[in-house]
Design an enzyme around this catalytic site. Structure first.
Site, short mmCIF file in Angstrom:
data_model
loop_
_atom_site.label_atom_id
_atom_site.label_comp_id
_atom_site.label_asym_id
_atom_site.label_seq_id
_atom_site.Cartn_x
_atom_site.Cartn_y
_atom_site.Cartn_z
N HIS A 164 -9.50 -3.31 -2.48
CA HIS A 164 -10.82 -2.91 -1.64
C HIS A 164 -10.97 -3.03 -0.32
O HIS A 164 -9.74 -4.23 0.90
CB HIS A 164 -11.91 -4.29 -2.46
N GLY A 192 -4.79 4.44 -3.99
CA GLY A 192 -4.90 5.51 -3.32
C GLY A 192 -4.66 4.76 -2.09
O GLY A 192 -3.09 4.95 -1.49
N THR A 193 -5.97 4.54 -1.24
CA THR A 193 -5.35 4.80 0.78
C THR A 193 -4.26 3.38 1.00
O THR A 193 -3.71 3.46 1.44
CB THR A 193 -6.63 4.09 1.05
N THR A 194 -4.98 1.80 -0.35
CA THR A 194 -3.76 1.04 -0.91
C THR A 194 -2.45 1.19 -1.23
O THR A 194 -1.56 0.86 0.06
CB THR A 194 -4.13 -0.41 -1.05
N SER A 219 -8.59 7.04 -5.96
CA SER A 219 -8.16 5.58 -5.67
C SER A 219 -8.76 5.46 -6.08
O SER A 219 -9.66 5.88 -7.33
CB SER A 219 -9.45 6.34 -3.95
N GLY A 220 -9.78 3.93 -6.35
CA GLY A 220 -10.24 3.06 -6.51
C GLY A 220 -11.94 3.93 -7.47
O GLY A 220 -12.07 4.50 -8.98
N ASP A 225 -8.17 2.53 -10.56
CA ASP A 225 -8.42 1.24 -11.77
C ASP A 225 -8.17 1.75 -12.90
O ASP A 225 -7.39 0.88 -13.46
CB ASP A 225 -9.64 0.78 -10.94
N HIS A 252 -18.14 1.94 -8.03
CA HIS A 252 -17.52 1.51 -9.13
C HIS A 252 -16.99 0.68 -10.00
O HIS A 252 -15.56 -0.15 -10.02
CB HIS A 252 -15.97 2.58 -8.98
#
Length: 295
Positions: A164, A192-194, A219-220, A225, A252
């Site tokens: 997160h 996504g960003t991670t 992205s989540g 996810d 989410h």
């Protein structure tokens, strides 16, 4: 070490239920570690009725869940003083049946949350519990158990790395500290960003430019996810490192719960770490186990 122990009804309802599969595989390790198991009433009674851990003084009975047994585990994960004595658990093993309504009760959710907040292990699948016992054995200096080899054969496994927003720096630090070991997985996937930031880290470390170190999903909030949950359910992802921020409401949340439910659905196959402390300890055990075996 003192660990809370609970299992939903499905996981101790038959001779081959998850709780008993875990105990049959790990009873020698539990005894070697002299692990204190503080078991909620019905879980304790099922172990006793099955004749497992016979004579083991480290098994302690707590009240039934309906009488506050799981609530007591939560309080002791936090730690509290009682008549001048400190009562504190070092983590919890909670074998979850994802369709059991009790797994969503406040005390069940709080047990995980407090473990994450206090950097203690929260273990929710048979595979995770099996791997955790082996991890602690290795770190305590015991020889590797060949029966746990499949859980540590990372060259054939896919690893999901998810964090997160507030935990992204911790994920990057974790990946940087253990880059070589994590690169030993057959594949890494992320949201996504991670995933983007992990790829940038990998390229800065000499990973071939333009070749993703992490296969990125959405992205989540946009369904990443859920996409990774499907990989878990199809048994194409065996390890999940999910650094959750327990302090914020998440839009989410349903998607996050879906991923968690997927992990517990394939309880014998999926291993999950939910905090930097838990993941870092796992990496230390991996390195020590590989060195001892000459891998």
């Amino acid at each position: 070490m003192r660990i809370g122990l609970a299992a939903n009804r499905l996981h101790h309802a038959s001779e081959d239920a998850a709780l008993f599969r875990w105990l049959r595989a790990c009873e020698p390790g539990i005894r070697e570690l002299q692990l204190g198991l503080h078991a909620v009433g019905r879980t304790h009674d099922a172990i006793a009725a099955a004749g497992m851990l016979a004579g083991y003084r480290g098994l302690h009975r707590y009240p039934y869940g309906r009488d506050g047994g799981l609530m007591k585990l939560v309080a002791e994960v936090v730690g509290l003083e009682d008549d001048g004595q400190m009562r504190e658990l070092d983590g919890a093993i909670y074998l979850i049946d994802p369709v059991d309504p009790s797994s969503t009760f406040p005390e069940a959710v709080a047990l995980k949350r407090q473990c994450v907040i206090h950097g203690k292990p929260f273990v929710s699948t048979v595979a995770s519990a099996r791997a955790w016992i082996e991890q602690e054995r290795i770190l305590a200096g015991f020889a590797a158990d060949p029966g746990a080899d499949r859980l540590f054969e990372h060259r054939d496994q896919t690893l999901a790395l998810i964090a997160h927003d507030a935990m992204k720096p911790a994920m990057l630090a974790f990946a940087a500290a253990h880059f070589d070991l994590l690169s030993g997985f057959a594949q890494r996937i992320g949201t996504g960003t991670t995933g983007e930031r992990l790829n940038e880290l990998a390229w800065s470390r000499g990973w071939p430019a333009g070749t993703p170190w992490v296969q990125r999903y959405q992205s989540g909030p946009l369904g990443g996810d859920a996409q990774i949950a499907d990989r878990v359910l199809e048994r194409h992802c065996q390890r999940v490192v999910f650094f959750e921020d327990p302090h914020v409401a998440r839009q989410h949340e349903a998607d996050i719960q879906l991923l968690e439910r997927a992990v517990t659905t394939v309880t014998d196959d999926a291993v999950c770490a939910t905090s930097p402390a838990m993941a870092t300890r796992w990496m230390a055990a991996v390195a020590k186990r590989q060195a001892a075996r000459g891998d």
